[in-house]
Motif scaffolding. Sequence first.
Motif, PDB file in Angstrom:
ATOM      1  N   GLN A 111       0.824  -1.201   0.000  1.00 48.47           N
ATOM      2  CA  GLN A 111       0.000   0.000   0.000  1.00 48.47           C
ATOM      3  C   GLN A 111       0.866   1.262   0.000  1.00 48.47           C
ATOM      4  N   LYS A 112       2.078   1.130   0.504  1.00 47.56           N
ATOM      5  CA  LYS A 112       3.045   2.232   0.505  1.00 47.56           C
ATOM      6  C   LYS A 112       4.286   1.817  -0.265  1.00 47.56           C
ATOM      7  N   ASP A 113       4.813   2.734  -1.050  1.00 45.77           N
ATOM      8  CA  ASP A 113       6.105   2.499  -1.672  1.00 45.77           C
ATOM      9  C   ASP A 113       7.166   2.523  -0.570  1.00 45.77           C
ATOM     10  N   PRO A 114       8.075   1.538  -0.524  1.00 44.58           N
ATOM     11  CA  PRO A 114       9.053   1.489   0.567  1.00 44.58           C
ATOM     12  C   PRO A 114      10.248   2.430   0.398  1.00 44.58           C
ATOM     13  N   GLN A 115      10.193   3.326  -0.588  1.00 40.85           N
ATOM     14  CA  GLN A 115      11.312   4.239  -0.846  1.00 40.85           C
ATOM     15  C   GLN A 115      11.518   5.204   0.317  1.00 40.85           C
ATOM     16  N   VAL A 116      12.774   5.340   0.742  1.00 43.14           N
ATOM     17  CA  VAL A 116      13.115   6.257   1.823  1.00 43.14           C
ATOM     18  C   VAL A 116      14.292   7.135   1.424  1.00 43.14           C
ATOM     19  N   LEU A 117      14.472   8.202   2.180  1.00 41.17           N
ATOM     20  CA  LEU A 117      15.717   8.959   2.171  1.00 41.17           C
ATOM     21  C   LEU A 117      16.372   8.752   3.531  1.00 41.17           C
ATOM     22  N   ILE A 118      17.677   8.558   3.522  1.00 40.16           N
ATOM     23  CA  ILE A 118      18.437   8.161   4.701  1.00 40.16           C
ATOM     24  C   ILE A 118      19.465   9.244   5.000  1.00 40.16           C
ATOM     25  N   ALA A 119      19.503   9.695   6.246  1.00 40.00           N
ATOM     26  CA  ALA A 119      20.419  10.764   6.639  1.00 40.00           C
ATOM     27  C   ALA A 119      21.272  10.327   7.827  1.00 40.00           C
ATOM     28  N   HIS A 120      22.359  11.052   8.064  1.00 48.77           N
ATOM     29  CA  HIS A 120      23.208  10.801   9.226  1.00 48.77           C
ATOM     30  C   HIS A 120      22.456  11.195  10.503  1.00 48.77           C
ATOM     31  N   PRO A 121      22.719  10.514  11.617  1.00 48.89           N
ATOM     32  CA  PRO A 121      21.952  10.768  12.840  1.00 48.89           C
ATOM     33  C   PRO A 121      22.257  12.111  13.497  1.00 48.89           C
ATOM     34  N   ASP A 122      23.400  12.698  13.176  1.00 45.35           N
ATOM     35  CA  ASP A 122      23.816  13.939  13.840  1.00 45.35           C
ATOM     36  C   ASP A 122      24.002  15.075  12.839  1.00 45.35           C
ATOM     37  N   ALA A 123      23.160  15.086  11.788  1.00 49.61           N
ATOM     38  CA  ALA A 123      23.280  16.115  10.749  1.00 49.61           C
ATOM     39  C   ALA A 123      22.190  17.180  10.877  1.00 49.61           C
ATOM     40  N   GLY A 124      21.433  17.159  11.973  1.00 48.99           N
ATOM     41  CA  GLY A 124      20.385  18.144  12.166  1.00 48.99           C
ATOM     42  C   GLY A 124      19.129  17.891  11.344  1.00 48.99           C
ATOM     43  N   VAL A 125      18.956  16.666  10.900  1.00 52.91           N
ATOM     44  CA  VAL A 125      17.777  16.303  10.110  1.00 52.91           C
ATOM     45  C   VAL A 125      16.822  15.540  11.014  1.00 52.91           C
ATOM     46  N   GLU A 126      15.756  16.216  11.437  1.00 49.36           N
ATOM     47  CA  GLU A 126      14.824  15.624  12.385  1.00 49.36           C
ATOM     48  C   GLU A 126      13.482  15.274  11.755  1.00 49.36           C
ATOM     49  N   LYS A 127      13.145  15.929  10.665  1.00 54.24           N
ATOM     50  CA  LYS A 127      11.882  15.652   9.972  1.00 54.24           C
ATOM     51  C   LYS A 127      12.122  15.740   8.465  1.00 54.24           C
ATOM     52  N   PHE A 128      11.141  15.272   7.706  1.00 55.69           N
ATOM     53  CA  PHE A 128      11.307  15.173   6.257  1.00 55.69           C
ATOM     54  C   PHE A 128      11.730  16.510   5.639  1.00 55.69           C
ATOM     55  N   ASP A 129      11.104  17.591   6.056  1.00 59.13           N
ATOM     56  CA  ASP A 129      11.407  18.909   5.489  1.00 59.13           C
ATOM     57  C   ASP A 129      12.887  19.283   5.651  1.00 59.13           C
ATOM     58  N   ASP A 130      13.506  18.790   6.725  1.00 59.27           N
ATOM     59  CA  ASP A 130      14.902  19.149   6.994  1.00 59.27           C
ATOM     60  C   ASP A 130      15.861  18.627   5.935  1.00 59.27           C
ATOM     61  N   LEU A 131      15.445  17.618   5.180  1.00 58.19           N
ATOM     62  CA  LEU A 131      16.315  17.090   4.118  1.00 58.19           C
ATOM     63  C   LEU A 131      16.641  18.157   3.082  1.00 58.19           C
ATOM     64  N   ALA A 132      15.772  19.160   2.969  1.00 57.98           N
ATOM     65  CA  ALA A 132      16.010  20.234   2.005  1.00 57.98           C
ATOM     66  C   ALA A 132      17.230  21.067   2.372  1.00 57.98           C
ATOM     67  N   LYS A 133      17.676  20.993   3.630  1.00 52.94           N
ATOM     68  CA  LYS A 133      18.835  21.768   4.069  1.00 52.94           C
ATOM     69  C   LYS A 133      20.158  21.147   3.629  1.00 52.94           C
ATOM     70  N   LEU A 134      20.127  19.880   3.301  1.00 49.74           N
ATOM     71  CA  LEU A 134      21.371  19.179   2.959  1.00 49.74           C
ATOM     72  C   LEU A 134      21.845  19.574   1.567  1.00 49.74           C
ATOM     73  N   PRO A 135      23.143  19.752   1.380  1.00 51.57           N
ATOM     74  CA  PRO A 135      23.646  20.123   0.053  1.00 51.57           C
ATOM     75  C   PRO A 135      23.650  18.985  -0.958  1.00 51.57           C
ATOM     76  N   THR A 136      23.585  17.734  -0.461  1.00 53.20           N
ATOM     77  CA  THR A 136      23.726  16.591  -1.372  1.00 53.20           C
ATOM     78  C   THR A 136      22.683  15.522  -1.094  1.00 53.20           C
ATOM     79  N   LEU A 137      22.003  15.088  -2.168  1.00 52.11           N
ATOM     80  CA  LEU A 137      21.095  13.950  -2.113  1.00 52.11           C
ATOM     81  C   LEU A 137      21.520  12.961  -3.191  1.00 52.11           C
TER      82      LEU A 137
END
Length: 338
Positions: A111-137
């Motif tokens: 029912q859900k696509d299992p696709q995720v984005l994965i970040a480092h635990p100490d990069a200041g990424v706490e919620k999905f929106d925070d991924l926009a702050k990262l310079p590299t995806l």
Amino acid sequence: MYNALKTKTFFAAMGLAAAIAAAEPANALDKVTYGTNWLAQAEHGGFYQAVADGTYKKYGLDVTIVQGGPNAANSALLISGKLDFYMGGPQQEIDAVKQGIPIVDVAAIFQKDPQVLIAHPDAGVEKFDDLAKLPTLFLSKDGYITYFEWMKANFPGFKDEQFKPYNFSPAPFLADKQSAQQGYVTSEPYEIEKQAGWKPKVFLIADAGYSPYSAMITAQKAMVDKNPDLVQRFVNASIEGWYNYLYGDNKAANELIKKDNPDMTDGQIAYSIAKMKEYGIVESGDALDKGIGCITEAHYKKFFDEMVQIKVFDADIDYKKAFDTQFVCKGFGMALKK
């Protein structure tokens, strides 16, 4: 003497009839092939379960699972009629409608696509929106033109400059604390934790609103029209297989998975099953009260509208030709959930 001869002849005839019957299959099974979209893994577990525990045979089917992989062309084999069913996805099937290729989704195991984005635990990424702050995806080409375009359209801050090609190795991500990479919630985080020794932050894109189904049962339209009974039996048996895999004894199915894919480990399988349950990959939304495999027009339309929004598809495509809801959403198999 006449009666004795008559009796002897009768029993001889009965013996001949019994011998003929024994030489023929009592109930010949319908041979069916199902092509997966990657090497054997727990994400295919319900299908392997239905083979391993005899569920397919119970429904009169002799099923061969044809595993996918980097050099497989199972979607093309379905289109050419060399496979009966395939583990497709709504984007593929809507694109097939656009091209005039008559294939349809008849069940949606995920029912859900299992696709995720994965970040480092100490990069200041706490919620999905925070991924926009990262310079590299780190993203695949397919991800860049689908869910990343969706992300740019629905969340501020995501931009093309973040994109770097994902080469299906976690090494670049592990080396760059200010990066994130794509993956499946059921697999890549497990491997990253094993290699790095720390638990990554994981963000399921579906939980941010991205809505494609995944791990479909896809068939040729001709199969659906000419042999709906076989389609229904395969769908029902597969659904039963998934309930038994998630909630019953799945040891034999996992052995078949490891036989097809010797690189698969017990640890990875256990992790994948746990994450499918935790994130509602198989059971969420309509599947909670209508059963595993449910497809609804509303859900399919939502995804289609998302793709129209980012100009993957034109709005005039008849997306309803990409699916058929008659085989699912009946609550089938729910009693097997323990």
